[in-house]
Design a protein around this motif. Sequence first.
Motif, mmCIF file in Angstrom:
data_model
loop_
_atom_site.group_PDB
_atom_site.id
_atom_site.type_symbol
_atom_site.label_atom_id
_atom_site.label_comp_id
_atom_site.label_asym_id
_atom_site.label_seq_id
_atom_site.Cartn_x
_atom_site.Cartn_y
_atom_site.Cartn_z
ATOM 1 N N GLN A 79 45.376 58.506 53.737
ATOM 2 C CA GLN A 79 45.541 58.375 55.178
ATOM 3 C C GLN A 79 45.938 56.940 55.509
ATOM 4 O OE1 GLN A 79 41.563 59.977 56.220
ATOM 5 N NE2 GLN A 79 42.709 61.085 57.787
ATOM 6 N N ASP A 81 45.249 54.878 57.968
ATOM 7 C CA ASP A 81 44.217 53.911 58.346
ATOM 8 C C ASP A 81 43.415 53.463 57.129
ATOM 9 O OD1 ASP A 81 43.060 56.480 58.164
ATOM 10 O OD2 ASP A 81 41.421 55.937 59.509
ATOM 11 N N MET A 82 43.138 54.376 56.198
ATOM 12 C CA MET A 82 42.405 54.006 54.985
ATOM 13 C C MET A 82 43.251 53.082 54.111
ATOM 14 S SD MET A 82 40.611 57.731 54.272
ATOM 15 C CE MET A 82 40.704 57.561 52.539
ATOM 16 N N ARG A 84 45.761 51.104 55.070
ATOM 17 C CA ARG A 84 45.956 49.812 55.738
ATOM 18 C C ARG A 84 44.737 48.914 55.546
ATOM 19 N NH1 ARG A 84 46.000 51.312 60.756
ATOM 20 N NH2 ARG A 84 48.031 52.283 60.596
ATOM 21 N N GLU A 85 43.543 49.502 55.643
ATOM 22 C CA GLU A 85 42.316 48.722 55.466
ATOM 23 C C GLU A 85 42.084 48.364 53.999
ATOM 24 O OE1 GLU A 85 40.353 47.496 57.904
ATOM 25 O OE2 GLU A 85 41.814 48.318 59.312
ATOM 26 N N ARG A 88 38.034 48.967 48.696
ATOM 27 C CA ARG A 88 36.971 47.990 48.466
ATOM 28 C C ARG A 88 36.614 47.933 46.978
ATOM 29 N NH1 ARG A 88 32.211 49.183 51.980
ATOM 30 N NH2 ARG A 88 33.592 48.311 53.543
ATOM 31 N N ARG A 100 36.167 53.558 46.800
ATOM 32 C CA ARG A 100 35.548 53.235 48.091
ATOM 33 C C ARG A 100 36.547 52.421 48.915
ATOM 34 N NH1 ARG A 100 31.468 53.096 44.327
ATOM 35 N NH2 ARG A 100 29.680 54.418 44.845
ATOM 36 N N PHE A 101 36.805 52.907 50.103
ATOM 37 C CA PHE A 101 37.743 52.249 51.000
ATOM 38 C C PHE A 101 36.999 51.329 51.960
ATOM 39 C CE2 PHE A 101 39.869 56.027 49.530
ATOM 40 C CZ PHE A 101 41.171 55.617 49.343
ATOM 41 N N ALA A 102 37.687 50.336 52.476
ATOM 42 C CA ALA A 102 37.080 49.399 53.425
ATOM 43 C C ALA A 102 36.665 50.103 54.715
ATOM 44 C CB ALA A 102 38.050 48.258 53.725
ATOM 45 N N THR A 103 37.231 51.275 54.998
ATOM 46 C CA THR A 103 36.872 52.037 56.198
ATOM 47 C C THR A 103 35.513 52.713 56.058
ATOM 48 O OG1 THR A 103 37.969 53.993 55.325
ATOM 49 C CG2 THR A 103 39.264 52.563 56.804
ATOM 50 N N GLY A 104 34.938 52.718 54.835
ATOM 51 C CA GLY A 104 33.678 53.399 54.581
ATOM 52 C C GLY A 104 33.863 54.750 53.910
ATOM 53 N N HIS A 105 35.091 55.255 53.858
ATOM 54 C CA HIS A 105 35.365 56.521 53.192
ATOM 55 C C HIS A 105 35.221 56.361 51.680
ATOM 56 C CE1 HIS A 105 37.533 57.078 57.007
ATOM 57 N NE2 HIS A 105 37.233 58.359 56.849
#
Length: 118
Positions: A79, A81-82, A84-85, A88, A100-105
């Motif tokens: 996605q 937004d995931m 772009r962020e 992690r 693990r993504f910076a969005t928390g997903h």
Amino acid sequence: MLLLGVAAGVVLSIAVLTAASWPRTEVVYRSASPASLPYDGSPYFLRMEQVSDLSGDVSYRMVIGREADAPYGHWLPVQTDMGREGIRSAAWTESELRIRFATGHELSVPAGAFTGGR
């Protein structure tokens, strides 16, 4: 008239070269499986790519494969937004790759989905 033809040729050449360089792909994240996890005898690599097209749209995708820059492997869309962020962390285990993504997903990719030459 000759000058007009030369100018048209230059403009056409620039347009073809510009179009040939799209979509533009940039690797924005890389991770490698640890040496302690040879899976099927091979190391594996994760990369996330940002893809920009001529209209300015940006998309993200991940590939997991045996070579760091191979054009083949297990492809996953991400996605916007995931992507772009950003990512992690990536945790490689015998059974999965957990991203693990910076969005928390979080995304879990079973090892069986990317091992065995895919």
